[in-house]
Design a protein around this motif. Structure first.
Motif, mmCIF file in Angstrom:
data_model
loop_
_atom_site.group_PDB
_atom_site.id
_atom_site.type_symbol
_atom_site.label_atom_id
_atom_site.label_comp_id
_atom_site.label_asym_id
_atom_site.label_seq_id
_atom_site.Cartn_x
_atom_site.Cartn_y
_atom_site.Cartn_z
ATOM 1 N N GLU A 1 0.835 -1.199 0.000
ATOM 2 C CA GLU A 1 0.000 0.000 0.000
ATOM 3 C C GLU A 1 0.871 1.250 0.000
ATOM 4 O OE1 GLU A 1 -3.562 2.044 2.668
ATOM 5 O OE2 GLU A 1 -2.724 0.088 3.202
ATOM 6 N N HIS A 2 0.496 2.199 -0.841
ATOM 7 C CA HIS A 2 1.289 3.416 -0.984
ATOM 8 C C HIS A 2 1.291 4.228 0.309
ATOM 9 C CE1 HIS A 2 3.123 6.917 -2.831
ATOM 10 N NE2 HIS A 2 2.134 7.660 -2.370
ATOM 11 N N GLU A 3 2.470 4.644 0.732
ATOM 12 C CA GLU A 3 2.613 5.478 1.927
ATOM 13 C C GLU A 3 2.924 6.903 1.501
ATOM 14 O OE1 GLU A 3 5.467 3.926 4.588
ATOM 15 O OE2 GLU A 3 4.521 1.945 4.765
ATOM 16 N N TYR A 4 2.101 7.799 1.882
ATOM 17 C CA TYR A 4 2.301 9.197 1.514
ATOM 18 C C TYR A 4 3.411 9.812 2.349
ATOM 19 C CZ TYR A 4 -2.003 9.017 -1.191
ATOM 20 O OH TYR A 4 -2.949 8.712 -2.117
ATOM 21 N N ARG A 5 4.189 10.625 1.694
ATOM 22 C CA ARG A 5 5.251 11.345 2.398
ATOM 23 C C ARG A 5 4.652 12.536 3.139
ATOM 24 N NH1 ARG A 5 8.488 12.448 -3.019
ATOM 25 N NH2 ARG A 5 6.412 13.346 -3.307
ATOM 26 N N ARG A 6 5.429 13.057 4.041
ATOM 27 C CA ARG A 6 4.950 14.203 4.809
ATOM 28 C C ARG A 6 4.667 15.389 3.897
ATOM 29 N NH1 ARG A 6 8.334 17.270 9.651
ATOM 30 N NH2 ARG A 6 6.700 18.796 10.171
ATOM 31 N N GLN A 7 5.547 15.538 2.861
ATOM 32 C CA GLN A 7 5.375 16.672 1.959
ATOM 33 C C GLN A 7 4.103 16.553 1.118
ATOM 34 O OE1 GLN A 7 8.118 14.966 2.360
ATOM 35 N NE2 GLN A 7 9.733 16.385 3.004
ATOM 36 N N ASP A 8 3.583 15.314 0.959
ATOM 37 C CA ASP A 8 2.376 15.120 0.162
ATOM 38 C C ASP A 8 1.123 15.585 0.878
ATOM 39 O OD1 ASP A 8 3.941 14.003 -1.825
ATOM 40 O OD2 ASP A 8 3.703 11.961 -1.055
ATOM 41 N N ILE A 9 1.177 15.603 2.194
ATOM 42 C CA ILE A 9 -0.036 15.922 2.961
ATOM 43 C C ILE A 9 0.116 17.197 3.778
ATOM 44 C CG2 ILE A 9 -0.755 13.508 3.093
ATOM 45 C CD1 ILE A 9 0.500 13.308 5.818
ATOM 46 N N ASP A 10 1.341 17.728 3.828
ATOM 47 C CA ASP A 10 1.580 18.938 4.629
ATOM 48 C C ASP A 10 2.279 19.973 3.742
ATOM 49 O OD1 ASP A 10 2.153 20.894 6.434
ATOM 50 O OD2 ASP A 10 3.213 19.610 7.867
ATOM 51 N N GLU A 11 1.531 20.998 3.347
ATOM 52 C CA GLU A 11 2.102 22.018 2.460
ATOM 53 C C GLU A 11 3.245 22.775 3.141
ATOM 54 O OE1 GLU A 11 2.807 24.168 -0.912
ATOM 55 O OE2 GLU A 11 1.617 22.343 -0.607
ATOM 56 N N LYS A 12 3.191 22.894 4.461
ATOM 57 C CA LYS A 12 4.280 23.556 5.176
ATOM 58 C C LYS A 12 5.584 22.777 5.014
ATOM 59 C CE LYS A 12 5.516 25.444 9.713
ATOM 60 N NZ LYS A 12 5.086 25.623 11.123
ATOM 61 N N ALA A 13 5.492 21.448 5.121
ATOM 62 C CA ALA A 13 6.680 20.611 4.923
ATOM 63 C C ALA A 13 7.156 20.690 3.481
ATOM 64 C CB ALA A 13 6.363 19.159 5.304
ATOM 65 N N ALA A 14 6.222 20.766 2.540
ATOM 66 C CA ALA A 14 6.605 20.890 1.131
ATOM 67 C C ALA A 14 7.331 22.200 0.887
ATOM 68 C CB ALA A 14 5.365 20.788 0.253
ATOM 69 N N LYS A 15 6.858 23.273 1.508
ATOM 70 C CA LYS A 15 7.542 24.570 1.363
ATOM 71 C C LYS A 15 8.949 24.511 1.949
ATOM 72 C CE LYS A 15 4.526 27.253 -0.671
ATOM 73 N NZ LYS A 15 4.846 27.936 -1.961
ATOM 74 N N HIS A 16 9.074 23.797 3.079
ATOM 75 C CA HIS A 16 10.407 23.648 3.684
ATOM 76 C C HIS A 16 11.349 22.904 2.733
ATOM 77 C CE1 HIS A 16 13.523 22.961 6.668
ATOM 78 N NE2 HIS A 16 13.482 21.669 6.368
ATOM 79 N N SER A 17 10.856 21.815 2.133
ATOM 80 C CA SER A 17 11.684 21.075 1.176
ATOM 81 C C SER A 17 12.026 21.943 -0.032
ATOM 82 C CB SER A 17 10.962 19.807 0.728
ATOM 83 O OG SER A 17 10.791 18.913 1.798
ATOM 84 N N GLU A 18 11.081 22.762 -0.442
ATOM 85 C CA GLU A 18 11.339 23.660 -1.571
ATOM 86 C C GLU A 18 12.470 24.623 -1.245
ATOM 87 O OE1 GLU A 18 8.923 26.859 -4.403
ATOM 88 O OE2 GLU A 18 7.906 25.828 -2.740
ATOM 89 N N ARG A 19 12.472 25.143 -0.022
ATOM 90 C CA ARG A 19 13.543 26.058 0.384
ATOM 91 C C ARG A 19 14.881 25.333 0.475
ATOM 92 N NH1 ARG A 19 9.322 27.989 3.714
ATOM 93 N NH2 ARG A 19 10.083 26.737 5.478
ATOM 94 N N VAL A 20 14.854 24.081 0.919
ATOM 95 C CA VAL A 20 16.097 23.298 0.990
ATOM 96 C C VAL A 20 16.678 23.081 -0.403
ATOM 97 C CG1 VAL A 20 17.087 21.059 1.583
ATOM 98 C CG2 VAL A 20 15.500 22.170 3.156
ATOM 99 N N VAL A 21 15.810 22.691 -1.344
ATOM 100 C CA VAL A 21 16.262 22.477 -2.718
ATOM 101 C C VAL A 21 16.808 23.769 -3.313
ATOM 102 C CG1 VAL A 21 15.533 21.840 -5.050
ATOM 103 C CG2 VAL A 21 14.696 20.546 -3.093
#
Length: 355
Positions: free
Chosen positions: A41-61
């Motif tokens: 079963e597919h496990e969603y990453r934190r960035q998939d369900i939390d836009e704040k975490a996605a923004k953090h990853s975006e800043r890291v990249v």
């Protein structure tokens, strides 16, 4: 037959404890060893369900891509700042070239930032949902092509390339700057030739110097049919660039009967049948020196290119691409042979920017 009289036929199965865990409770489970277990079963990453975490990853990249740009700029700055001969002590390497060490370090930072940024982007922001597709033939029909195009557009959309402008812009900046490192390294292969290939040490009024006696050549020193070499006046073996200058200015002087000279320009540029041509072969730059007195032909010993010195040194045989350049000569007030300028065309082999 068992003691109870019932048929007991053994079948391949496994006995696993019942879910309730009761004593003696067993359930028969049949397993196919070649069956398809399917995907977990597919496990969603934190960035998939939390836009704040996605923004953090975006800043890291974006930070990693920015680090790559800084590394490239530092690479170019180190190339300009550190001289070639400067050495520094760096533990545990000892004394190393400051230029080489700084270039290696900054280029590593530039490439590491670019690679790490791309990997982090793929692992945290791009879609990672597993998709299964049946094998198909190599030839694709229109329907499959349309499907692939649609999947490509979907992948672009899911990657966030268009939506996440900060990641996109910093990645493009890093990809743009990194190739500059290669440009700088290629520039360091040697000094730019500028117009040095088009000019030699010869100039108007410079005497033809006999390299054996270091004295100026006079017309009476050269007999008909003889071959003599000459260097430009002022060129000394003590000069730092002596070999470089001699490689372009080396001259051979031959005396031919004026009536045997076929080329009018050659005759006008000579003095009483004394003609002067570049000694550097126009094939790969070997020194031309084998002279045939009867035919007025001169031969390059490397690849047998043959030139006719009585006809403007045109190519008679061999791989040479063009004739030997002629040096216009005359006699000064002291009776010495002198040049009337430089060679009209560059000496030696052709080069890519030669017209």
């Amino acid at each position: 037959m068992s003691e109870t009289g019932s048929n007991d036929v053994s079948e391949p199965h496994e006995h696993l404890p019942a879910a309730g865990g009761g004593h003696g409770a067993e359930t028969a489970v049949h397993r196919d060893p070649f069956g398809d277990p399917g995907h977990p079963e597919h496990e969603y990453r934190r960035q998939d369900i939390d836009e704040k975490a996605a923004k953090h990853s975006e800043r890291v990249v974006a930070g990693l891509f920015t680090l790559s740009m800084i590394g490239t700029i530092a690479f170019i700055a180190c190339f300009v700042i550190f001289p070639v001969g400067k050495y520094v002590y760096i533990f545990p390497f000892g004394h190393v070239s400051a230029l080489n060490f700084s270039l290696g370090l900054t280029l590593a930072v530039a490439l590491l930032g670019l690679g790490a940024g791309a990997v982090h982007w793929a692992r945290t922001l791009m879609s990672d949902e597993e998709m299964a597709d049946e094998r198909h033939s190599a030839g694709a029909d229109e329907e499959l092509r349309a499907t692939m195009e649609e999947q490509w557009k979907q992948g672009v959309q899911e990657s966030g390339f268009g939506r996440r402008k900060l990641v996109r812009n910093t990645m493009l900046g890093a990809l743009t700057l990194v190739p500059l490192s290669a440009v700088v390294i290629l520039r360091d292969l040697g000094p730019l030739p500028e117009d040095k290939l088009r000019h030699t040490a010869w100039a108007k009024g410079k005497a033809l110097i006999n390299p054996n006696t270091n004295k100026p050549l006079r017309p009476e020193d050269i007999a008909v049919g003889s071959l003599t070499f000459a260097n430009p006046e002022g060129l000394s073996e003590d000069d730092e660039d002596f070999q470089e200058q001699l490689a372009k200015a080396a001259l051979m002087v031959v005396r031919i009967k004026p009536e045997d000279i076929k080329d009018k320009k050659e005759l006008d540029w000579s003095h009483e049948g004394i003609v002067a041509f570049s000694k550097i072969c126009t094939h790969v730059g070997c020194p031309v020196s084998l002279y045939e007195q009867q035919t007025h032909h001169v031969l390059c010993p490397c690849h047998q290119s043959t030139f006719d010195l009585s006809d403007g040194a045109r190519v008679l045989f061999g791989p040479a691409g063009h004739r030997l350049p002629q040096l216009r000569i005359s006699v000064n007030g002291e009776g010495n042979l002198v040049a009337m300028g430089d060679f009209e065309v560059p000496v030696g082999p052709a080069f890519w920017e030669r017209g």
